[in-house]
Scaffold this motif. Structure first.
Motif, mmCIF file in Angstrom:
data_model
loop_
_atom_site.group_PDB
_atom_site.id
_atom_site.type_symbol
_atom_site.label_atom_id
_atom_site.label_comp_id
_atom_site.label_asym_id
_atom_site.label_seq_id
_atom_site.Cartn_x
_atom_site.Cartn_y
_atom_site.Cartn_z
ATOM 1 N N PHE A 44 27.211 -26.766 28.185
ATOM 2 C CA PHE A 44 27.724 -25.414 27.961
ATOM 3 C C PHE A 44 28.182 -25.259 26.511
ATOM 4 O O PHE A 44 27.786 -24.323 25.812
ATOM 5 C CB PHE A 44 28.889 -25.115 28.908
ATOM 6 C CG PHE A 44 28.487 -24.806 30.314
ATOM 7 C CD1 PHE A 44 27.922 -23.581 30.637
ATOM 8 C CD2 PHE A 44 28.689 -25.733 31.329
ATOM 9 C CE1 PHE A 44 27.560 -23.286 31.950
ATOM 10 C CE2 PHE A 44 28.322 -25.450 32.635
ATOM 11 C CZ PHE A 44 27.759 -24.234 32.949
ATOM 12 N N LYS A 45 29.024 -26.177 26.066
ATOM 13 C CA LYS A 45 29.541 -26.122 24.691
ATOM 14 C C LYS A 45 28.408 -26.269 23.682
ATOM 15 O O LYS A 45 28.362 -25.546 22.678
ATOM 16 C CB LYS A 45 30.577 -27.220 24.468
ATOM 17 C CG LYS A 45 31.218 -27.195 23.078
ATOM 18 C CD LYS A 45 32.276 -28.279 22.933
ATOM 19 C CE LYS A 45 32.981 -28.182 21.576
ATOM 20 N NZ LYS A 45 32.034 -28.316 20.438
ATOM 21 N N ASN A 46 27.505 -27.199 23.944
ATOM 22 C CA ASN A 46 26.399 -27.418 23.014
ATOM 23 C C ASN A 46 25.560 -26.150 22.836
ATOM 24 O O ASN A 46 25.113 -25.835 21.729
ATOM 25 C CB ASN A 46 25.497 -28.545 23.522
ATOM 26 C CG ASN A 46 26.194 -29.886 23.555
ATOM 27 O OD1 ASN A 46 27.205 -30.086 22.898
ATOM 28 N ND2 ASN A 46 25.646 -30.818 24.319
ATOM 29 N N THR A 47 25.347 -25.431 23.929
ATOM 30 C CA THR A 47 24.526 -24.223 23.860
ATOM 31 C C THR A 47 25.214 -23.138 23.046
ATOM 32 O O THR A 47 24.581 -22.478 22.213
ATOM 33 C CB THR A 47 24.211 -23.697 25.275
ATOM 34 O OG1 THR A 47 23.689 -24.755 26.076
ATOM 35 C CG2 THR A 47 23.191 -22.564 25.216
ATOM 36 N N HIS A 62 24.624 -21.252 19.153
ATOM 37 C CA HIS A 62 24.598 -19.789 19.000
ATOM 38 C C HIS A 62 25.998 -19.322 18.585
ATOM 39 O O HIS A 62 26.702 -18.657 19.358
ATOM 40 C CB HIS A 62 24.200 -19.132 20.321
ATOM 41 C CG HIS A 62 22.824 -19.473 20.786
ATOM 42 N ND1 HIS A 62 21.704 -18.778 20.391
ATOM 43 C CD2 HIS A 62 22.381 -20.458 21.622
ATOM 44 C CE1 HIS A 62 20.632 -19.300 20.955
ATOM 45 N NE2 HIS A 62 21.011 -20.314 21.703
ATOM 46 N N PRO A 63 26.433 -19.667 17.370
ATOM 47 C CA PRO A 63 27.824 -19.368 16.953
ATOM 48 C C PRO A 63 28.159 -17.888 16.899
ATOM 49 O O PRO A 63 29.348 -17.536 16.848
ATOM 50 C CB PRO A 63 27.900 -20.010 15.554
ATOM 51 C CG PRO A 63 26.483 -20.083 15.087
ATOM 52 C CD PRO A 63 25.661 -20.326 16.320
ATOM 53 N N ASP A 98 18.937 -22.139 30.585
ATOM 54 C CA ASP A 98 19.133 -20.804 31.145
ATOM 55 C C ASP A 98 20.162 -20.001 30.349
ATOM 56 O O ASP A 98 20.004 -18.794 30.148
ATOM 57 C CB ASP A 98 19.520 -20.884 32.623
ATOM 58 C CG ASP A 98 20.641 -21.883 32.898
ATOM 59 O OD1 ASP A 98 21.149 -22.521 31.948
ATOM 60 O OD2 ASP A 98 21.016 -22.041 34.078
ATOM 61 N N VAL A 99 21.217 -20.672 29.895
ATOM 62 C CA VAL A 99 22.212 -19.992 29.055
ATOM 63 C C VAL A 99 21.581 -19.611 27.724
ATOM 64 O O VAL A 99 21.831 -18.529 27.181
ATOM 65 C CB VAL A 99 23.448 -20.884 28.839
ATOM 66 C CG1 VAL A 99 24.441 -20.221 27.882
ATOM 67 C CG2 VAL A 99 24.132 -21.182 30.170
ATOM 68 N N ASP A 100 20.729 -20.492 27.198
ATOM 69 C CA ASP A 100 20.030 -20.200 25.947
ATOM 70 C C ASP A 100 19.183 -18.931 26.080
ATOM 71 O O ASP A 100 19.218 -18.059 25.208
ATOM 72 C CB ASP A 100 19.144 -21.388 25.564
ATOM 73 C CG ASP A 100 18.294 -21.103 24.344
ATOM 74 O OD1 ASP A 100 18.863 -20.980 23.245
ATOM 75 O OD2 ASP A 100 17.057 -20.981 24.493
ATOM 76 N N ILE A 101 18.427 -18.830 27.177
ATOM 77 C CA ILE A 101 17.638 -17.615 27.420
ATOM 78 C C ILE A 101 18.546 -16.393 27.464
ATOM 79 O O ILE A 101 18.245 -15.346 26.879
ATOM 80 C CB ILE A 101 16.837 -17.736 28.734
ATOM 81 C CG1 ILE A 101 15.583 -18.590 28.527
ATOM 82 C CG2 ILE A 101 16.438 -16.360 29.264
ATOM 83 C CD1 ILE A 101 14.704 -18.714 29.752
ATOM 84 N N ARG A 120 29.869 -15.364 31.945
ATOM 85 C CA ARG A 120 29.717 -14.217 31.046
ATOM 86 C C ARG A 120 29.872 -14.665 29.595
ATOM 87 O O ARG A 120 30.449 -15.708 29.313
ATOM 88 C CB ARG A 120 30.750 -13.140 31.351
ATOM 89 C CG ARG A 120 30.605 -12.484 32.727
ATOM 90 C CD ARG A 120 31.684 -11.441 32.923
ATOM 91 N NE ARG A 120 31.612 -10.791 34.213
ATOM 92 C CZ ARG A 120 31.516 -9.476 34.394
ATOM 93 N NH1 ARG A 120 31.442 -8.670 33.355
ATOM 94 N NH2 ARG A 120 31.489 -8.953 35.601
ATOM 95 N N ALA A 121 29.371 -13.827 28.710
ATOM 96 C CA ALA A 121 29.509 -14.094 27.275
ATOM 97 C C ALA A 121 29.811 -12.803 26.545
ATOM 98 O O ALA A 121 29.589 -11.702 27.072
ATOM 99 C CB ALA A 121 28.226 -14.716 26.720
#
Length: 293
Positions: A227-230, A234-235, A184-187, A146-147
């Motif tokens: 994960f961290k890079n993505t 997207h800060p 996928d996280v980016d999307i 989740r985010a």
């Protein structure tokens, strides 16, 4: 029910691609199309797909070629851009869809007009205890992936997008030429940027390989760093839970057990991808047989 396209990016997947498209077409409700997008494979991936189409001319499988650029993201985009369904499924070439996957996904988006992205749990078909693993994966993904304010993140091996949502974010998704992010996280984060709803469905099941665990720790650590890079890219987005912590915890056990179990499967001449949904496939077969009587 809404129409569903299934997009399968593929690079050197000759071992599993036939099983993948067989599962994608052995469904309670047929997909509108299954688009296999070959990305300059050097093995027999494209030939196997072509042979499958010749042997099963009534199935909606199509072979596309993305030869302009090597990489998952341009190959994924190429397929999603050409898919004609109202809902666009996106799975990996080693992914085995449960026989009701298309039906579950089509109905999910049909019932919830606000849903723009969907994902669900996976079973690791080349590891034992499929049902137990599916329950465990469901628990982790539902609670940890989740985010921001609890928005669900999509999982690339088992995800779907409303076609209109893909068109809205198509020009914004990160290109990631350095190949250091989770696409996928980016999307998912781009969907959230538009305040699009992402949903989690425990009945949206797929089987995948646990082969990611059969890598050296430095390689696995680089994968987890994505994960961290993505999120660094997207800060404006945050997360309370970190899935990589769970994966780090189970890595040593799976890393040690995976090759041992593969030797067992080989010695017993078992194709785990072929049997992952065998019970469900047989139930579907008998149901259709009764309908024909």
């Amino acid at each position: 029910m809404l129409t569903v396209s299934v997009v399968v990016p593929a690079w050197n997947e000759e071992e599993r691609i036939a099983d993948c498209i067989l599962n994608a077409t052995t469904q309670s409700v047929a997909p509108l199309e299954v688009l296999v997008v070959d990305n300059k494979s050097t093995d027999r991936t494209a030939q196997i797909v072509s042979d499958f189409i010749d042997a099963h001319p009534d199935t909606p499988v199509k072979l596309l070629h993305q030869d302009k650029e090597q990489g998952l993201i341009p190959t994924r985009n190429y397929g999603l851009d050409r898919a004609k369904g109202q809902v666009l499924g996106r799975v990996d070439a080693d992914c085995m869809l449960r026989p009701n996957w298309v039906e579950v996904v089509g109905n999910l988006f049909d019932r919830d007009p606000q849903a723009m992205g969907a994902t669900g749990p996976v079973a690791y078909y080349d590891m034992p205890a499929k049902e137990l693993g599916l329950k465990g994966d469901n628990k982790v993904r539902k609670s940890v992936y989740r985010a921001d304010d609890g928005r669900y993140l999509l999982f690339g091996s088992n995800m779907a997008l409303r076609a209109s949502a893909w068109k809205a974010i198509r020009g914004e998704v990160c290109r990631d030429k350095a190949d250091i992010m989770h696409e996928d996280v980016d999307i998912s984060l781009h969907l959230i940027d538009h305040d699009f709803k992402t949903v989690y469905c425990r009945n949206m099941n797929a089987g995948i390989s646990a082969r990611r665990m059969d890598t050296s720790f430095p390689s696995f650590r680089r994968y987890m760093q994505r994960f961290k890079n993505t999120f660094d890219a997207h800060p404006q987005h945050t997360r309370e839970q970190k899935p990589e912590r769970t994966l780090y915890a189970i890595y040593p056990v799976l890393r040690a057990f995976y090759p041992v179990y593969q030797k067992y499967l080989e010695s017993a001449d078992i194709n785990p991808a072929e049997r992952v949904w065998i019970k469900e496939q047989m139930e579907l077969f008998h149901q259709r047989e009764q309908e024909m009587c």
